[in-house]
Enzyme design. Sequence first.
Site, PDB file in Angstrom:
ATOM      1  CG  ASN A 136     -74.656  82.523  49.690  1.00 51.20           C
ATOM      2  OD1 ASN A 136     -74.452  83.731  49.757  1.00 51.20           O
ATOM      3  ND2 ASN A 136     -74.721  81.749  50.753  1.00 51.20           N
ATOM      4  CE1 TYR A 143     -66.024  79.666  53.050  1.00 53.10           C
ATOM      5  CE2 TYR A 143     -68.001  79.817  51.723  1.00 53.10           C
ATOM      6  CZ  TYR A 143     -67.390  79.547  52.929  1.00 53.10           C
ATOM      7  OH  TYR A 143     -68.136  79.165  54.014  1.00 53.10           O
ATOM      8  CE  LYS A 145     -62.201  88.434  52.550  1.00 59.88           C
ATOM      9  NZ  LYS A 145     -62.717  89.112  53.663  1.00 59.88           N
TER      10      LYS A 145
END
Length: 174
Positions: A136, A143, A145
């Site tokens: 994914n 996450y 970022k």
Amino acid sequence: MAAIIINKASVEDLETIKEIGIQTFSETFAESNSEEAMKTYLEQSFNSEKLRSELNNPDSHFYLAWEEDVPVGYLKLNSGLAQTELQNNATLEIERIYVKKSHHGQKVGQLLYDQALETAKNLQKKYLWLGVWEKNPRAIRFYEKNGFEVFGNHTFRLGDDEQTDLMMKKNLDE
């Protein structure tokens, strides 16, 4: 787009959480998994009895994202013994940030994440952690970022399929 409002959810929101959970999980993962495995997982994870128990657990925290009177996403956090792993009093698990596909790219996930961060700070937690499917990339980028780093992995079972989730954490003391 109307303003997105985040509200703490309660057992009265069970059907809304059930519907949005099934919809968003299906939108995200049905293409990559068998119909039978998806059906079994959805029945086990989003049945009313299980959700009622989770909503009544004082160590689980649910939040719904609303656009006017339409639910567009939800957040599930776990502390203490409600955590799926780790179960460390210094940590808070983000078990789910689910956003309807129609609202991807509209900052709903970020608003839900911001709520997770605020909850962790209010509960005086030192770390946020989560598991995210290795296939994914959109979620992994989100996450990363937001300052999460991979620290391990674990197996997530969907039907007979063993999948790998990346374990990610963010130190809140930094």
